[in-house]
Design an enzyme around this catalytic site. Structure first.
Site, PDB file in Angstrom:
ATOM      1  N   CYS A  52       0.828  -1.207   0.000  1.00 30.57           N
ATOM      2  CA  CYS A  52       0.000   0.000   0.000  1.00 30.57           C
ATOM      3  C   CYS A  52       0.868   1.265   0.000  1.00 30.57           C
ATOM      4  O   CYS A  52       1.854   1.346   0.729  1.00 30.57           O
ATOM      5  CB  CYS A  52      -0.919  -0.011   1.219  1.00 30.57           C
ATOM      6  SG  CYS A  52      -2.044   1.386   1.246  1.00 30.57           S
ATOM      7  N   CYS A  56       0.274   4.967   6.983  1.00 27.55           N
ATOM      8  CA  CYS A  56      -0.372   4.752   8.284  1.00 27.55           C
ATOM      9  C   CYS A  56       0.611   4.054   9.229  1.00 27.55           C
ATOM     10  O   CYS A  56       1.062   2.932   8.941  1.00 27.55           O
ATOM     11  CB  CYS A  56      -1.626   3.913   8.112  1.00 27.55           C
ATOM     12  SG  CYS A  56      -2.665   4.500   6.749  1.00 27.55           S
ATOM     13  N   CYS A  59       0.302   0.331  10.306  1.00 30.99           N
ATOM     14  CA  CYS A  59      -0.128  -0.696   9.358  1.00 30.99           C
ATOM     15  C   CYS A  59       1.002  -1.517   8.737  1.00 30.99           C
ATOM     16  O   CYS A  59       1.898  -0.985   8.073  1.00 30.99           O
ATOM     17  CB  CYS A  59      -0.957  -0.082   8.241  1.00 30.99           C
ATOM     18  SG  CYS A  59      -1.695  -1.355   7.184  1.00 30.99           S
ATOM     19  N   CYS A  96     -16.248  -9.212   5.660  1.00 33.08           N
ATOM     20  CA  CYS A  96     -15.674  -7.908   5.353  1.00 33.08           C
ATOM     21  C   CYS A  96     -14.464  -8.105   4.443  1.00 33.08           C
ATOM     22  O   CYS A  96     -13.504  -8.797   4.804  1.00 33.08           O
ATOM     23  CB  CYS A  96     -15.275  -7.218   6.662  1.00 33.08           C
ATOM     24  SG  CYS A  96     -14.546  -5.591   6.388  1.00 33.08           S
ATOM     25  N   CYS A 128     -19.446  -6.433   3.690  1.00 36.29           N
ATOM     26  CA  CYS A 128     -18.857  -5.137   3.997  1.00 36.29           C
ATOM     27  C   CYS A 128     -17.563  -5.058   3.191  1.00 36.29           C
ATOM     28  O   CYS A 128     -16.935  -6.070   2.914  1.00 36.29           O
ATOM     29  CB  CYS A 128     -18.549  -5.094   5.499  1.00 36.29           C
ATOM     30  SG  CYS A 128     -17.629  -3.626   6.000  1.00 36.29           S
ATOM     31  N   CYS A 188     -19.576   1.721   8.785  1.00 38.91           N
ATOM     32  CA  CYS A 188     -18.811   1.140   9.878  1.00 38.91           C
ATOM     33  C   CYS A 188     -17.569   1.996  10.008  1.00 38.91           C
ATOM     34  O   CYS A 188     -16.767   2.077   9.074  1.00 38.91           O
ATOM     35  CB  CYS A 188     -18.454  -0.299   9.519  1.00 38.91           C
ATOM     36  SG  CYS A 188     -17.268  -1.054  10.638  1.00 38.91           S
ATOM     37  N   ARG A 260     -17.836  -2.883  18.009  1.00 33.69           N
ATOM     38  CA  ARG A 260     -17.061  -4.088  17.708  1.00 33.69           C
ATOM     39  C   ARG A 260     -15.767  -4.150  18.492  1.00 33.69           C
ATOM     40  O   ARG A 260     -14.909  -3.270  18.397  1.00 33.69           O
ATOM     41  CB  ARG A 260     -16.768  -4.201  16.212  1.00 33.69           C
ATOM     42  CG  ARG A 260     -16.025  -5.495  15.866  1.00 33.69           C
ATOM     43  CD  ARG A 260     -15.920  -5.755  14.385  1.00 33.69           C
ATOM     44  NE  ARG A 260     -17.220  -5.786  13.776  1.00 33.69           N
ATOM     45  CZ  ARG A 260     -17.561  -5.064  12.721  1.00 33.69           C
ATOM     46  NH1 ARG A 260     -16.687  -4.289  12.149  1.00 33.69           N
ATOM     47  NH2 ARG A 260     -18.774  -5.139  12.224  1.00 33.69           N
TER      48      ARG A 260
HETATM   49  N1  SAM Z   1      -6.713   0.424   3.080  1.00 37.17           N
HETATM   50  C1  SAM Z   1      -8.008   0.680   3.564  1.00 37.17           C
HETATM   51  C2  SAM Z   1      -8.040   1.820   4.547  1.00 37.17           C
HETATM   52  O1  SAM Z   1      -7.027   2.085   5.187  1.00 37.17           O
HETATM   53  O2  SAM Z   1      -9.104   2.421   4.711  1.00 37.17           O
HETATM   54  C3  SAM Z   1      -8.683  -0.529   4.188  1.00 37.17           C
HETATM   55  C4  SAM Z   1      -7.873  -1.526   4.998  1.00 37.17           C
HETATM   56  S1  SAM Z   1      -7.147  -0.914   6.506  1.00 37.17           S
HETATM   57  C5  SAM Z   1      -6.049  -2.216   6.931  1.00 37.17           C
HETATM   58  C6  SAM Z   1      -8.501  -0.943   7.648  1.00 37.17           C
HETATM   59  C7  SAM Z   1      -8.270  -0.549   9.074  1.00 37.17           C
HETATM   60  O3  SAM Z   1      -7.549  -1.545   9.767  1.00 37.17           O
HETATM   61  C8  SAM Z   1      -7.471   0.707   9.355  1.00 37.17           C
HETATM   62  O4  SAM Z   1      -8.219   1.869   9.177  1.00 37.17           O
HETATM   63  C9  SAM Z   1      -7.098   0.516  10.815  1.00 37.17           C
HETATM   64  O5  SAM Z   1      -8.087   1.085  11.648  1.00 37.17           O
HETATM   65  C10 SAM Z   1      -7.085  -1.006  10.975  1.00 37.17           C
HETATM   66  N2  SAM Z   1      -5.729  -1.509  11.249  1.00 37.17           N
HETATM   67  C11 SAM Z   1      -4.720  -1.638  10.362  1.00 37.17           C
HETATM   68  N3  SAM Z   1      -3.596  -2.094  10.942  1.00 37.17           N
HETATM   69  C12 SAM Z   1      -3.887  -2.247  12.262  1.00 37.17           C
HETATM   70  C13 SAM Z   1      -3.139  -2.672  13.380  1.00 37.17           C
HETATM   71  N4  SAM Z   1      -1.867  -3.011  13.277  1.00 37.17           N
HETATM   72  N5  SAM Z   1      -3.748  -2.732  14.568  1.00 37.17           N
HETATM   73  C14 SAM Z   1      -5.060  -2.390  14.686  1.00 37.17           C
HETATM   74  N6  SAM Z   1      -5.825  -1.969  13.662  1.00 37.17           N
HETATM   75  C15 SAM Z   1      -5.250  -1.894  12.455  1.00 37.17           C
HETATM   76  C1  DTB Z   2     -11.265  -2.730  11.540  1.00 36.29           C
HETATM   77  O1  DTB Z   2     -11.629  -1.770  12.238  1.00 36.29           O
HETATM   78  N1  DTB Z   2     -10.342  -3.592  11.908  1.00 36.29           N
HETATM   79  C2  DTB Z   2     -10.099  -4.572  10.870  1.00 36.29           C
HETATM   80  C3  DTB Z   2     -11.117  -4.155   9.779  1.00 36.29           C
HETATM   81  N2  DTB Z   2     -11.710  -2.982  10.335  1.00 36.29           N
HETATM   82  C4  DTB Z   2     -10.695  -3.965   8.400  1.00 36.29           C
HETATM   83  C5  DTB Z   2      -8.679  -4.668  10.447  1.00 36.29           C
HETATM   84  C6  DTB Z   2      -7.734  -4.979  11.580  1.00 36.29           C
HETATM   85  C7  DTB Z   2      -6.391  -5.171  11.002  1.00 36.29           C
HETATM   86  C8  DTB Z   2      -5.380  -5.586  12.020  1.00 36.29           C
HETATM   87  C9  DTB Z   2      -4.039  -5.727  11.433  1.00 36.29           C
HETATM   88  C10 DTB Z   2      -3.910  -6.779  10.381  1.00 36.29           C
HETATM   89  O2  DTB Z   2      -4.374  -7.938  10.579  1.00 36.29           O
HETATM   90  O3  DTB Z   2      -3.264  -6.518   9.352  1.00 36.29           O
HETATM   91 FE1  SF4 Z   3      -2.850   1.221   3.346  1.00 42.09          FE
HETATM   92 FE2  SF4 Z   3      -2.783   0.060   5.714  1.00 42.09          FE
HETATM   93 FE3  SF4 Z   3      -3.190   2.665   5.547  1.00 42.09          FE
HETATM   94 FE4  SF4 Z   3      -5.123   0.969   4.707  1.00 42.09          FE
HETATM   95  S1  SF4 Z   3      -4.373   1.216   6.802  1.00 42.09           S
HETATM   96  S2  SF4 Z   3      -4.370   2.803   3.680  1.00 42.09           S
HETATM   97  S3  SF4 Z   3      -3.821  -0.715   3.936  1.00 42.09           S
HETATM   98  S4  SF4 Z   3      -1.309   1.569   4.923  1.00 42.09           S
END
Ligand code: SAM
Ligand code: DTB
Ligand code: SF4
Length: 332
Positions: A52, A56, A59, A96, A128, A188, A260
């Site tokens: 990506c 973030c 992430c 989802c 979702c 959501c 959730r």
């Molecule tokens: N890329 C899209 C976005 O960012 O909107 C969708 C996927 S993204 C992985 C969805 C959500 O996962 C993020 O907004 C964040 O709240 C959650 N998330 C990602 N990495 C995480 C982590 N290490 N621990 C907890 N929540 C995480």
């Molecule tokens: C949300 O609030 N948490 C989920 C879902 N929406 C997409 C994602 C959690 C991701 C946790 C880190 C991972 O497994 O990569």
């Molecule tokens: Fe990309 Fe992760 Fe940020 Fe979603 S949360 S935009 S997958 S870097």
């Protein structure tokens, strides 16, 4: 029910209430608005993983960090439908689909996502998607294919946002949420605790969610999963008491929403999770994987449900949604 207009100070006062008193109050609200025996069970499928362009800080899927996540292009639809079927057998009523995209583009990949949405919807499950930023037109295409909800987290307070993400801003997030709404999708949206934010930041995030109209139908509260290679890799695990406090405050501030208990459950005891349910959590992600990180096994969660006297909620219980037909006109 008319959503109350909370001030930040009122939410902060709630958040700072002595813990058991707060849980008791949240529990009352929960009982008033929901069947407390039912928990909505969602299953996550990472349809496009890693690589990506965003930054973030939490992430593991951001291309710029050195994590163990392997990049995968969009998964074939048949494979996604098979995973969705397994999740349904395991008791999930919602799937989802997550993609490591900054935003949706109008291309073949998006057409494939629309196919996945149609397929899962036809199986009688709520679908979702969480695909990043989205225009109103794209949201409409998803809605027409039978999408039930769009997940787009605001993650933290407006003030703290640019410490966590620099490649987009808070308004971009809110804009996508509005686009999803305009297309008639349910929303959501929630965030993450344990990223080094203050109590005021947690409260600021809840404030922003509480002033959306309508309020989100579902609010995920994630405990940060600190992943090696990300800037937040050294964050200590968030204390379970903070999670309980955050869930209870969310339940009181937005009584109608599904709260959730989201990422981070592998690090929580069953007793800790039980307190989260008592404090008003009524939704979880089940299945041994979130997007890229581990989550408790289905069987383990069902055992927890048995012990606590909880049962998975049926699909489409909240809203009339004609899942047998998508809304697209079929031309022959
Ligand atoms: N890329 C899209 C976005 O960012 O909107 C969708 C996927 S993204 C992985 C969805 C959500 O996962 C993020 O907004 C964040 O709240 C959650 N998330 C990602 N990495 C995480 C982590 N290490 N621990 C907890 N929540 C995480
Ligand atoms: C949300 O609030 N948490 C989920 C879902 N929406 C997409 C994602 C959690 C991701 C946790 C880190 C991972 O497994 O990569
Ligand atoms: Fe990309 Fe992760 Fe940020 Fe979603 S949360 S935009 S997958 S870097």
């Amino acid at each position: 029910m008319q959503q109350k207009n909370w001030t930040k100070q009122e939410i902060l006062d709630l958040y700072n209430t002595p813990l058991l008193q707060l849980v008791q109050q949240a529990s009352e609200v929960h009982k008033q608005y929901h069947n407390t025996a039912e928990v909505q069970v969602s299953s996550l499928i990472s349809i496009k993983t890693g690589g990506c362009p965003e930054d973030c800080a939490y992430c593991p899927q951001a291309a710029r960090y050195n994590t163990e996540v392997k990049v995968h292009k969009v998964m074939p639809t048949a494979e996604v439908l098979e995973l969705a079927g397994n999740a349904q057998k395991g008791g999930a009523s919602r799937v989802c689909l997550g993609a490591a995209w900054r935003e949706v583009r109008d291309n073949r990949d998006f057409d494939n996502v629309l196919d996945m949405v149609r397929g899962i919807n036809n199986m009688g499950m709520e679908v979702c998607c969480t695909l990043g930023m989205l225009t109103e037109e794209q949201a409409k295409k998803l809605a027409n294919a039978g999408l039930y909800a769009y997940n787009h987290n605001i993650d933290t307070s407006e003030e703290n946002y640019n410490k966590i993400i620099s490649t987009r801003n808070y308004d971009d997030r809110l804009n996508t949420i509005h686009n999803a709404r305009k297309a008639g999708l349910t929303v959501c949206s929630g965030g993450i605790i344990g990223m080094g934010e203050s109590a005021e930041d947690r409260v600021g995030m809840l404030y922003t969610l509480s002033i959306l109209r309508p309020v989100p139908e579902s609010i995920p509260i994630n405990a940060l999963v600190a992943v090696e290679g990300t800037p937040l890799e050294d964050q200590p695990q968030v204390p379970i008491w903070d999670m309980i406090r955050m869930i209870a405050t969310t339940r009181i501030v937005v009584p109608t929403t599904a709260v959730r208990l989201s990422a981070g459950r592998v690090g929580m005891s069953m007793e800790g999770q039980a307190l989260c349910f008592l404090a008003g959590a009524n939704s979880i992600f089940a299945g041994d994987k979130l997007l890229t990180t581990p989550n408790p096994e289905f069987n383990q969660d069902m055992e927890m449900f048995n012990i606590l006297g909880l049962k998975p909620k049926a699909a489409f219980a909240d809203k009339h949604h004609d899942h047998n037909h998508n809304h697209e006109k079929v031309t022959v």
